[in-house]
Design a protein around this motif. Structure first.
Motif, short mmCIF file in Angstrom:
data_model
loop_
_atom_site.label_atom_id
_atom_site.label_comp_id
_atom_site.label_asym_id
_atom_site.label_seq_id
_atom_site.Cartn_x
_atom_site.Cartn_y
_atom_site.Cartn_z
N ILE A 60 19.34 10.81 -30.51
CA ILE A 60 20.09 11.32 -29.35
C ILE A 60 21.38 10.54 -29.16
O ILE A 60 22.45 11.13 -28.95
N VAL A 61 21.30 9.23 -29.25
CA VAL A 61 22.49 8.38 -29.07
C VAL A 61 23.51 8.65 -30.18
O VAL A 61 24.72 8.73 -29.91
N GLN A 62 23.05 8.81 -31.40
CA GLN A 62 23.97 9.13 -32.50
C GLN A 62 24.66 10.47 -32.25
O GLN A 62 25.86 10.61 -32.46
N HIS A 63 23.91 11.45 -31.78
CA HIS A 63 24.49 12.76 -31.49
C HIS A 63 25.50 12.65 -30.35
O HIS A 63 26.60 13.21 -30.44
N ALA A 64 25.14 11.91 -29.32
CA ALA A 64 26.07 11.71 -28.19
C ALA A 64 27.35 11.03 -28.67
O ALA A 64 28.46 11.42 -28.28
N GLU A 65 27.21 10.05 -29.54
CA GLU A 65 28.38 9.35 -30.06
C GLU A 65 29.30 10.29 -30.82
O GLU A 65 30.53 10.23 -30.69
N SER A 66 28.71 11.20 -31.60
CA SER A 66 29.53 12.15 -32.37
C SER A 66 30.32 13.07 -31.46
O SER A 66 31.33 13.63 -31.86
N LEU A 67 29.86 13.22 -30.21
CA LEU A 67 30.53 14.08 -29.23
C LEU A 67 31.38 13.27 -28.24
O LEU A 67 31.95 13.85 -27.32
N GLY A 68 31.42 11.96 -28.42
CA GLY A 68 32.16 11.12 -27.48
C GLY A 68 31.47 10.99 -26.14
O GLY A 68 32.13 10.81 -25.11
N ASN A 69 30.15 11.07 -26.12
CA ASN A 69 29.40 11.01 -24.86
C ASN A 69 28.59 9.73 -24.78
O ASN A 69 28.56 8.93 -25.73
N PHE A 70 27.92 9.54 -23.66
CA PHE A 70 27.20 8.30 -23.34
C PHE A 70 25.79 8.64 -22.89
O PHE A 70 25.57 9.67 -22.25
N VAL A 71 24.84 7.75 -23.19
CA VAL A 71 23.44 7.94 -22.83
C VAL A 71 22.98 6.74 -21.99
O VAL A 71 23.20 5.60 -22.38
N ARG A 72 22.34 7.05 -20.86
CA ARG A 72 21.73 6.01 -20.03
C ARG A 72 20.22 6.12 -20.17
O ARG A 72 19.66 7.21 -20.06
N ILE A 73 19.59 4.99 -20.39
CA ILE A 73 18.13 4.94 -20.45
C ILE A 73 17.65 4.50 -19.07
O ILE A 73 18.02 3.44 -18.59
N ASP A 74 16.85 5.36 -18.42
CA ASP A 74 16.30 5.03 -17.10
C ASP A 74 15.11 4.09 -17.26
O ASP A 74 14.28 4.27 -18.15
N MET A 75 15.04 3.13 -16.37
CA MET A 75 13.88 2.25 -16.34
C MET A 75 12.74 2.99 -15.65
O MET A 75 12.97 3.77 -14.74
N GLU A 76 11.54 2.73 -16.10
CA GLU A 76 10.36 3.36 -15.51
C GLU A 76 9.49 2.29 -14.89
O GLU A 76 10.00 1.29 -14.40
N SER A 77 8.19 2.45 -14.91
CA SER A 77 7.30 1.49 -14.28
C SER A 77 7.35 0.14 -15.00
O SER A 77 7.77 0.04 -16.15
N SER A 78 6.89 -0.88 -14.31
CA SER A 78 6.96 -2.23 -14.87
C SER A 78 6.17 -2.37 -16.17
O SER A 78 6.51 -3.22 -17.00
N GLU A 79 5.17 -1.53 -16.38
CA GLU A 79 4.42 -1.61 -17.64
C GLU A 79 5.26 -1.20 -18.84
O GLU A 79 4.91 -1.49 -19.98
N HIS A 80 6.40 -0.53 -18.60
CA HIS A 80 7.28 -0.10 -19.67
C HIS A 80 8.53 -0.96 -19.82
O HIS A 80 9.31 -0.75 -20.74
N THR A 81 8.73 -1.92 -18.95
CA THR A 81 9.99 -2.67 -18.91
C THR A 81 10.32 -3.35 -20.22
O THR A 81 11.42 -3.16 -20.77
N MET B 295 0.82 -1.20 0.00
CA MET B 295 0.00 0.00 0.00
C MET B 295 0.87 1.26 0.00
O MET B 295 0.61 2.18 -0.76
N LEU B 296 1.90 1.30 0.85
CA LEU B 296 2.78 2.47 0.91
C LEU B 296 3.49 2.67 -0.42
O LEU B 296 3.59 3.80 -0.91
N ARG B 297 3.95 1.58 -1.04
CA ARG B 297 4.65 1.67 -2.32
C ARG B 297 3.77 2.32 -3.38
O ARG B 297 4.19 3.23 -4.09
N GLU B 298 2.51 1.86 -3.49
CA GLU B 298 1.59 2.41 -4.48
C GLU B 298 1.31 3.88 -4.21
O GLU B 298 1.23 4.69 -5.14
N THR B 299 1.17 4.25 -2.94
CA THR B 299 0.92 5.65 -2.58
C THR B 299 2.10 6.52 -2.97
O THR B 299 1.93 7.59 -3.56
N LEU B 300 3.32 6.07 -2.66
CA LEU B 300 4.51 6.84 -3.00
C LEU B 300 4.68 6.97 -4.50
O LEU B 300 5.04 8.04 -5.00
N LEU B 301 4.42 5.89 -5.23
CA LEU B 301 4.52 5.97 -6.69
C LEU B 301 3.49 6.93 -7.26
O LEU B 301 3.79 7.73 -8.15
N PHE B 302 2.26 6.87 -6.74
CA PHE B 302 1.23 7.80 -7.21
C PHE B 302 1.66 9.24 -6.96
O PHE B 302 1.56 10.11 -7.82
#
Length: 161
Positions: A116-137, A1-8
């Motif tokens: 975005i990743v192609q642009h980052a590569e051209s600059l020698g940079n890195f991109v991290r994709i954040d995980m979101e809710s389980s419905e998006h996993t 219950m607390l988890r769902e409330t905090l996520l909301f």
């Protein structure tokens, strides 16, 4: 219950507005938010670099509902990569795929992150994709794998709770 409330609460704009206006909220947020402008964020990143820390910057936002919003977010991420490159800060970026249109159209989101990743590569940079809710996993992992097949300057953050 607390988890769902905090996520909301974390996903509600109204609740977020109330909480960010509470006394002391700015001090608490400052531990996690590098700045409200790119200049502030890059100055904070540089200070953290100077103290020996590695940094990743994120443009706050997720779950857009219009293509225009997703396209604007993709442009903003490419611009932030340019700003990082022009600054003295050493930083990667992290992002959420729902901010790039994952809930609008899968291929549209893929094209946005790929650019975005192609642009980052051209600059020698890195991109991290954040995980979101389980419905998006599964969709997040699928897009990550497709991008990673073409570019090695992308990673993914896996969460568990």
């Amino acid at each position: 219950m607390l988890r769902e409330t905090l996520l909301f609460m974390s996903e509600s704009q109204g609740v977020r507005g109330i909480l960010t206006n509470l006394p002391g909220a700015g001090h608490m947020a400052a531990k996690f938010v590098a700045g409200e402008t790119s200049e502030e964020a890059l100055a904070t990143a540089k200070a953290l670099n100077d103290a020996g820390f590695r940094v990743t910057l994120d443009l706050l936002g997720e779950s857009v509902s219009a293509r225009e919003e997703a396209e604007a977010a993709a442009r903003a991420y490419r611009a932030s990569l340019d700003q990082i490159e022009a600054s003295e800060a050493v930083s990667t970026i992290s992002l959420k795929l729902t901010q790039l249109g994952l809930d609008i159209d899968h291929e549209f989101c893929f094209e946005n992150i790929l650019g975005i990743v192609q642009h980052a590569e051209s600059l020698g940079n890195f991109v991290r994709i954040d995980m979101e809710s389980s419905e998006h996993t599964e969709r997040t992992l699928e897009i990550f794998h497709r991008v990673f097949e073409r570019h090695s300057n992308v990673g993914i953050v896996i969460q568990s709770y």
